[in-house]
Design an enzyme around this catalytic site. Structure first.
Site, PDB file in Angstrom:
ATOM      1  N   ASN A  81       0.851  -1.191   0.000  1.00  0.00           N
ATOM      2  CA  ASN A  81       0.000   0.000   0.000  1.00  0.00           C
ATOM      3  C   ASN A  81       0.888   1.243   0.000  1.00  0.00           C
ATOM      4  O   ASN A  81       0.869   2.045   0.929  1.00  0.00           O
ATOM      5  CB  ASN A  81      -0.907  -0.037   1.239  1.00  0.00           C
ATOM      6  N   ASP A 120      -5.009  -5.212  10.098  1.00  0.00           N
ATOM      7  CA  ASP A 120      -5.304  -4.390   8.909  1.00  0.00           C
ATOM      8  C   ASP A 120      -4.922  -2.937   9.192  1.00  0.00           C
ATOM      9  O   ASP A 120      -5.641  -1.996   8.823  1.00  0.00           O
ATOM     10  CB  ASP A 120      -6.777  -4.505   8.517  1.00  0.00           C
ATOM     11  N   GLY A 139      -9.917   2.987   6.294  1.00  0.00           N
ATOM     12  CA  GLY A 139      -8.822   2.452   7.081  1.00  0.00           C
ATOM     13  C   GLY A 139      -8.781   2.925   8.517  1.00  0.00           C
ATOM     14  O   GLY A 139      -9.221   4.032   8.851  1.00  0.00           O
TER      15      GLY A 139
END
Length: 418
Positions: free
Chosen positions: A97, A307, A326
């Site tokens: 990411n 995560d 997120g």
């Protein structure tokens, strides 16, 4: 450095002779040299006595994002790994990411070099396709040779069914692990939260559970045809658990994970329009959370992931529709799971998974390298910003009462304590 842990309760269910026993542990030059009822401290340069000290093998997180390169304002690799160490994680699987995405061997080498000489080991994922655009396979074999532990177009579903088939077939030549994010974007449409009563009440466009389940069903059919190794990250629905359970009964080589926050929270949290609760996959219903917990206890779900996704204020403190997906999760993971599952089950979950990713498993024995997490499983805490070590502060666990605190970790002849 020589370290002596005094009166530490060992949590390691695989070693019945020392499991839940209180022992002193002497570590010399990074090696566990002695485990005994009582060890004198003359050889130790650092004696550690902590309230209700418990020790386990070092924890691993199977899904972490930082930001570097390209988004250093979210998080650097150096501070991200320090955050992981303070949160008890001695190994992390790093999501691709970043910008540019790691789709070649030099990109993987850069990430590995940036993580050198840190307590926490960084194991990078490369992208499955070039530029993560879903068109052509990336340099999978070359990336494997320099340290990539899997291939993942981060949070982007593989739309081309034939591409997934070819990837699964090709990676069998070198035991590669293919990730497939479970989301059918056409079913998702413009949805941003779980489709249901809450989304209807709030006037927010919904993402049906079908969007996840349809993709998983497709992926499992392709896996059954092609063979190979498939990992489905961060599932969120009850039917997803059922689909994967059935695939495992057939003997398919599939693993999956769930994010801590999808176990702990439901979509009712969205009623305050707090963008910290905007995540992908979205928070689902209470029935889904219960099914996910049941899937963990039965072994259908292989791993629990934080995560962890640091995001800046500018990316989060905007209108809910425009906020990025997120939440950070490294710092709160143990304490949140401890509430739901208890300390022993939580430690078991956080210490498993290395074998799937080809990461060396530590051993809690004399003569072995010290790879340990130090924690207190019993103290209740109110999780506040003072518990956050990340550069970004976007945590949905803020101001929640949790159970347990992490003291730090030991690995690579280093110790980090909070």
């Amino acid at each position: 450095m020589n370290i002596l842990l005094k009166s530490a309760t060992i949590v390691n269910s695989n070693q019945k002779d020392i499991h839940l026993k209180e022992r002193d542990i002497l570590i010399e030059d990074g090696i566990i040299s002695k485990i005994a009822d009582k060890i004198e401290g003359e050889k130790a340069t650092q004696i550690i006595r902590l309230e209700n000290l418990h020790v386990s093998l070092g924890w691993m997180d199977t899904g972490v994002s930082f930001g570097e390169p390209g988004h250093e304002d979210r998080e650097t690799i150096e501070n991200g790994l320090l955050t992981a160490a303070k949160s008890g994680f001695t190994d992390i699987i790093l999501n691709p990411n970043v910008h540019p995405v790691p789709d070649s061997s030099p990109d993987i080498v850069f990430l590995k070099n940036a993580a050198k000489n840190q307590l926490t080991n960084l194991h990078p994922l490369g992208t499955l396709t070039m530029n993560a655009d879903g068109e052509d396979l990336a340099e999978l074999f070359d990336m494997k040779n320099v340290g990539a532990v899997g291939y993942y177009d981060y949070k982007l579903p593989i739309k081309n069914s034939n591409l997934l088939k070819i990837a699964l077939q090709y990676t069998q030549n070198f035991n590669g692990l293919v990730f497939s994010f479970p989301l059918d974007t056409q079913i998702k449409g413009k949805g941003i939260v779980n489709e249901g009563e809450v989304s209807t009440k709030l006037g927010l466009k919904g993402i049906p559970a079908l969007a996840e389940e349809l993709q998983i069903a497709r992926d499992l059919f392709i896996l059954e045809y092609a063979g190979g190794r498939l990992h489905i990250p961060t599932i969120s629905t009850a039917n997803s658990v059922s689909l994967i359970a059935e695939a495992k009964k057939k003997g398919l080589n599939v693993s999956c994970s769930v994010a801590v926050h999808n176990l702990f929270f439901t979509d009712t949290e969205l009623e305050g329009f707090d963008s910290d609760f905007k995540v992908m996959p979205p928070l689902r219903t209470k029935e889904d959370s219960k099914a996910l917990l049941k899937g963990i206890k039965s072994g259908v779900i292989d791993f629990v992931s934080t995560d962890h996704t640091p995001l800046t204020i500018e990316e989060k403190r905007v209108e809910f529709d425009n906020a990025n997906y997120g939440t950070i999760g490294l710092e709160s993971a143990f304490s949140a799971l401890n509430v739901l599952l208890g300390a022993e089950k939580t430690v078991n979950l956080l210490t498993q998974g290395r074998r799937t990713f080809g990461v060396t498993e530590p051993v809690l024995l004399e003569g072995q390298a010290a790879n340990l997490t130090l924690f207190d499983p019993d103290t209740k805490i109110k999780f506040t910003e003072e518990h956050i070590y990340s550069t970004s502060k976007n945590s949905m666990f803020l101001n929640r009462t949790l159970k347990g605190r992490v003291y730090g970790s030991i690995n690579n002849s280093k110790i980090v304590l909070n």
